[in-house]
Design a protein around this motif. Structure first.
Motif, PDB file in Angstrom:
ATOM      1  N   SER A  36      93.088  51.588   5.725  1.00 38.23           N
ATOM      2  CA  SER A  36      94.028  51.472   6.846  1.00 38.23           C
ATOM      3  C   SER A  36      93.750  50.174   7.597  1.00 38.23           C
ATOM      4  CB  SER A  36      93.887  52.660   7.796  1.00 38.23           C
ATOM      5  OG  SER A  36      94.197  53.866   7.148  1.00 38.23           O
ATOM      6  N   SER A  55      96.237  57.365   4.167  1.00 38.96           N
ATOM      7  CA  SER A  55      95.481  58.622   4.242  1.00 38.96           C
ATOM      8  C   SER A  55      94.345  58.700   3.232  1.00 38.96           C
ATOM      9  CB  SER A  55      96.409  59.829   4.094  1.00 38.96           C
ATOM     10  OG  SER A  55      97.073  59.788   2.854  1.00 38.96           O
ATOM     11  N   GLU A  56      94.458  58.051   2.084  1.00 42.67           N
ATOM     12  CA  GLU A  56      93.410  58.118   1.077  1.00 42.67           C
ATOM     13  C   GLU A  56      92.195  57.301   1.510  1.00 42.67           C
ATOM     14  OE1 GLU A  56      96.610  56.997   0.190  1.00 42.67           O
ATOM     15  OE2 GLU A  56      97.221  59.032  -0.340  1.00 42.67           O
ATOM     16  N   GLY A  59      91.788  57.591   6.438  1.00 48.59           N
ATOM     17  CA  GLY A  59      92.938  58.113   7.146  1.00 48.59           C
ATOM     18  C   GLY A  59      92.851  58.050   8.651  1.00 48.59           C
ATOM     19  N   SER A 163      94.326  60.118  13.398  1.00 48.97           N
ATOM     20  CA  SER A 163      93.487  60.544  12.293  1.00 48.97           C
ATOM     21  C   SER A 163      94.130  61.698  11.538  1.00 48.97           C
ATOM     22  CB  SER A 163      92.128  61.003  12.845  1.00 48.97           C
ATOM     23  OG  SER A 163      91.356  61.648  11.852  1.00 48.97           O
ATOM     24  N   ARG A 164      93.827  61.804  10.274  1.00 46.76           N
ATOM     25  CA  ARG A 164      94.350  62.934   9.512  1.00 46.76           C
ATOM     26  C   ARG A 164      93.645  64.233   9.875  1.00 46.76           C
ATOM     27  NH1 ARG A 164      91.949  63.400   3.826  1.00 46.76           N
ATOM     28  NH2 ARG A 164      90.077  62.138   3.975  1.00 46.76           N
ATOM     29  N   ALA A 171      93.252  69.738   9.227  1.00 47.24           N
ATOM     30  CA  ALA A 171      94.298  68.727   9.096  1.00 47.24           C
ATOM     31  C   ALA A 171      95.097  68.603  10.388  1.00 47.24           C
ATOM     32  CB  ALA A 171      95.234  69.085   7.940  1.00 47.24           C
ATOM     33  N   PHE A 175      99.892  64.102  11.953  1.00 47.91           N
ATOM     34  CA  PHE A 175      99.469  62.876  11.270  1.00 47.91           C
ATOM     35  C   PHE A 175     100.562  62.380  10.334  1.00 47.91           C
ATOM     36  CE2 PHE A 175      97.675  60.820   7.483  1.00 47.91           C
ATOM     37  CZ  PHE A 175      97.022  59.752   8.071  1.00 47.91           C
ATOM     38  N   ARG A 176     100.794  61.069  10.356  1.00 45.89           N
ATOM     39  CA  ARG A 176     101.708  60.428   9.415  1.00 45.89           C
ATOM     40  C   ARG A 176     101.075  59.136   8.932  1.00 45.89           C
ATOM     41  NH1 ARG A 176     105.705  60.976  13.476  1.00 45.89           N
ATOM     42  NH2 ARG A 176     105.967  58.713  13.548  1.00 45.89           N
ATOM     43  N   SER A 177     101.012  58.979   7.631  1.00 47.12           N
ATOM     44  CA  SER A 177     100.573  57.690   7.119  1.00 47.12           C
ATOM     45  C   SER A 177     101.746  56.723   7.210  1.00 47.12           C
ATOM     46  CB  SER A 177     100.049  57.825   5.686  1.00 47.12           C
ATOM     47  OG  SER A 177     101.045  58.355   4.854  1.00 47.12           O
TER      48      SER A 177
END
Length: 190
Positions: A36, A55-56, A59, A163-164, A171, A175-177
């Motif tokens: 990110s 997110s990977e 995140g 943050s995720r 979770a 959250f949105r990437s």
């Protein structure tokens, strides 16, 4: 001898607003191998966090204050008030305190933080009050189950993260990437 009348505690203390977010900087998941990218910049409106959340591998993106020296003593207040434009995302507000756990706080990797979830409206400015007694202790997004109490007399840093993970370690449903553009208009003690 007469005692002078006591002064009432101030109702609001502005910690940062508009262009007074000097010294705030971004901290992103790249510190743990993520990809990110976001940066903070001060504007007349407040502090902008702009970039891209992936997110990977991590995140999260965030802005955090410089370390307060001496620490902030906010014991005359009940909590913190945030005013922000957050695009309907949920954020995590984190507070770091000096010491607190028998002098071991700084020895904990990632450090102990006191957090609360901050949901925002999809448009416009959201104002959220975070009472000190609702802050939850966490280490790296994992809740701490020890009976700890937040101490408002020794605040060393403030941080706002997208943050995720939520403040419960699960979770984050908000959250949105992807592209992010957050504006933190002000942070006040109330």
């Amino acid at each position: 001898m007469t005692t002078p009348p006591s002064q009432p505690a101030p109702q609001i203390r502005v910690l940062a607003s508009g262009a007074s977010f000097n010294g705030w900087a971004s901290l992103n998941d790249t510190i743990m191998g993520g990809s990110s990218r976001a940066g903070c910049r001060v504007t007349d409106e407040g502090l902008r966090l702009e970039g891209n959340v992936v997110s990977e591998g991590g995140g999260f993106v965030s802005c955090r204050s410089p370390v307060y020296k001496p620490p902030l003593d906010l014991s005359a207040f009940r909590g913190l008030r945030l005013s922000l434009d957050g695009q309907g995302r949920s954020f995590k507000f984190a507070v770091a305190c000096r010491d607190g756990v028998l002098g071991l706080t700084e020895l904990i990797p990632g450090g102990l933080r006191w957090v609360s979830t901050v949901p925002t409206q999809s448009q416009g400015t959201t104002v959220v009050d975070i009472p000190f007694d609702q802050l939850k202790p966490v280490v790296r997004a994992s809740p701490i189950k020890l009976p700890l109490r937040f101490d408002p007399t020794c605040i060393t840093r403030l941080q706002l993260l997208h943050s995720r993970f939520g403040d419960d370690g699960e979770a984050n449903p908000g959250f949105r990437s992807g592209s992010i553009a957050l504006l933190i208009r002000s942070i006040e003690a109330f």
